[in-house]
Design an enzyme around this catalytic site. Structure first.
Site, mmCIF file in Angstrom:
data_model
loop_
_atom_site.group_PDB
_atom_site.id
_atom_site.type_symbol
_atom_site.label_atom_id
_atom_site.label_comp_id
_atom_site.label_asym_id
_atom_site.label_seq_id
_atom_site.Cartn_x
_atom_site.Cartn_y
_atom_site.Cartn_z
ATOM 1 C CE LYS A 13 -2.023 -0.694 4.025
ATOM 2 N NZ LYS A 13 -1.521 -1.987 4.478
ATOM 3 N NE ARG A 123 7.152 -3.594 5.690
ATOM 4 C CZ ARG A 123 5.919 -3.119 5.835
ATOM 5 N NH1 ARG A 123 5.224 -2.767 4.774
ATOM 6 N NH2 ARG A 123 5.384 -3.028 7.011
ATOM 7 N NE ARG A 167 1.941 -4.898 11.302
ATOM 8 C CZ ARG A 167 2.930 -4.559 10.480
ATOM 9 N NH1 ARG A 167 4.102 -5.151 10.566
ATOM 10 N NH2 ARG A 167 2.750 -3.634 9.582
HETATM 11 P P1 AMP Z 1 1.106 0.561 9.279
HETATM 12 O O1 AMP Z 1 2.376 1.319 9.084
HETATM 13 O O2 AMP Z 1 -0.044 1.120 8.478
HETATM 14 O O3 AMP Z 1 1.283 -0.926 9.091
HETATM 15 O O4 AMP Z 1 0.672 0.779 10.815
HETATM 16 C C1 AMP Z 1 1.505 0.358 11.890
HETATM 17 C C2 AMP Z 1 0.694 0.260 13.161
HETATM 18 O O5 AMP Z 1 0.151 1.544 13.501
HETATM 19 C C3 AMP Z 1 -0.522 -0.665 13.101
HETATM 20 O O6 AMP Z 1 -0.183 -2.025 13.317
HETATM 21 C C4 AMP Z 1 -1.383 -0.094 14.217
HETATM 22 O O7 AMP Z 1 -0.908 -0.463 15.486
HETATM 23 C C5 AMP Z 1 -1.162 1.399 14.065
HETATM 24 N N1 AMP Z 1 -2.147 1.990 13.112
HETATM 25 C C6 AMP Z 1 -1.890 2.552 11.907
HETATM 26 N N2 AMP Z 1 -3.021 2.985 11.309
HETATM 27 C C7 AMP Z 1 -4.016 2.692 12.175
HETATM 28 C C8 AMP Z 1 -5.433 2.859 12.130
HETATM 29 N N3 AMP Z 1 -6.043 3.421 11.067
HETATM 30 N N4 AMP Z 1 -6.153 2.424 13.210
HETATM 31 C C9 AMP Z 1 -5.566 1.872 14.276
HETATM 32 N N5 AMP Z 1 -4.246 1.655 14.372
HETATM 33 C C10 AMP Z 1 -3.462 2.062 13.335
#
Ligand code: AMP
Length: 212
Positions: A13, A123, A167
């Protein structure tokens, strides 16, 4: 344009969002990135989020919703924006709609769990400028350093195999229902993530009807 990128952690993404963002000259809002910065800066949000991120769990809806509400009210979002990693729950999607945000398209990047687990090991991220790379599929031209800012690349703490599994479980339970939610609204386009990132980009741009 207002675009959402949906997809499992590690589906690509962020990488695709960065490319589309540059093509359309609109900012990408990555909630994960903003939250990680809050953790680094030890803000109140960061203090709540730290342990949750490390466990692979989501940060509470109300905190993330406020964060997005503030961010999209800024000037650079006037002509549109890309949301990468938000919404992640039905509650967040409803809040976004209540903010009056009319989304043009939701790009759902599909990659199987097995492929996600296989890919996540490679990654690499830059903790300084947030650029992301992959040792096989998207290597940095500067090897172990960021090609944009020269910082040494690292593996995100929540990219460990156990946390990735958690996750993915959270993704299937809390985020995947958004596919039906946006499909029912006629906004969902699904792109099957390819081995080569430029192939995924081509499919993404086609899905968004944006010229390559
Ligand atoms: P990402 O970089 O998008 O994989 O996000 C890393 C972590 O940030 C996730 O595993 C969540 O703990 C938190 N996080 C990011 N976006 C959200 C969201 N929209 N709602 C809740 N937690 C989020």
């Amino acid at each position: 344009m207002k675009i959402i990128f949906l997809g499992a952690p590690g589906a690509g993404k962020g990488t695709q969002a960065a490319i589309v963002s540059q093509k359309l000259s609109i900012p990408t809002i990555s909630t994960g990135e903003i939250i990680r910065e809050s953790v680094r800066n030890e803000t109140p949000l960061g203090k709540t989020a730290k342990e949750l991120i490390e466990k692979g769990e989501l940060v509470p809806d109300n905190l993330v919703i406020e964060l997005v509400r503030n961010r999209i009210s800024q000037d650079d979002c006037k002509n549109g924006f890309i949301l990468d990693g938000f919404p992640r729950t039905i509650e967040q999607a409803k809040a976004l709609s209540e903010m009056g945000v009319d989304i043009d398209a939701v790009v759902n990047i599909f990659v199987s769990d097995a492929d996600i687990i296989r890919r996540m090991g490679g990654r690499r991220t830059c903790s300084k400028c947030s650029a992301t790379y992959h040792t096989l599929y998207n290597p940095s031209a500067k090897g172990e350093c960021c090609e944009k800012c020269g910082e040494k690349l690292s593996v995100r703490a929540d990219d460990s195999p156990e946390t990735v599994k958690k996750r993915l479980e959270v993704y299937h339970r809390q985020t995947q229902p958004l596919e039906d939610y946006y499909n029912d609204l006629g906004k969902l386009v699904t792109v099957v993530g390819q081995e080569k990132l430029e192939d995924t980009t081509r499919l993404t741009l086609e899905a968004l009807k944006v010229n390559d």
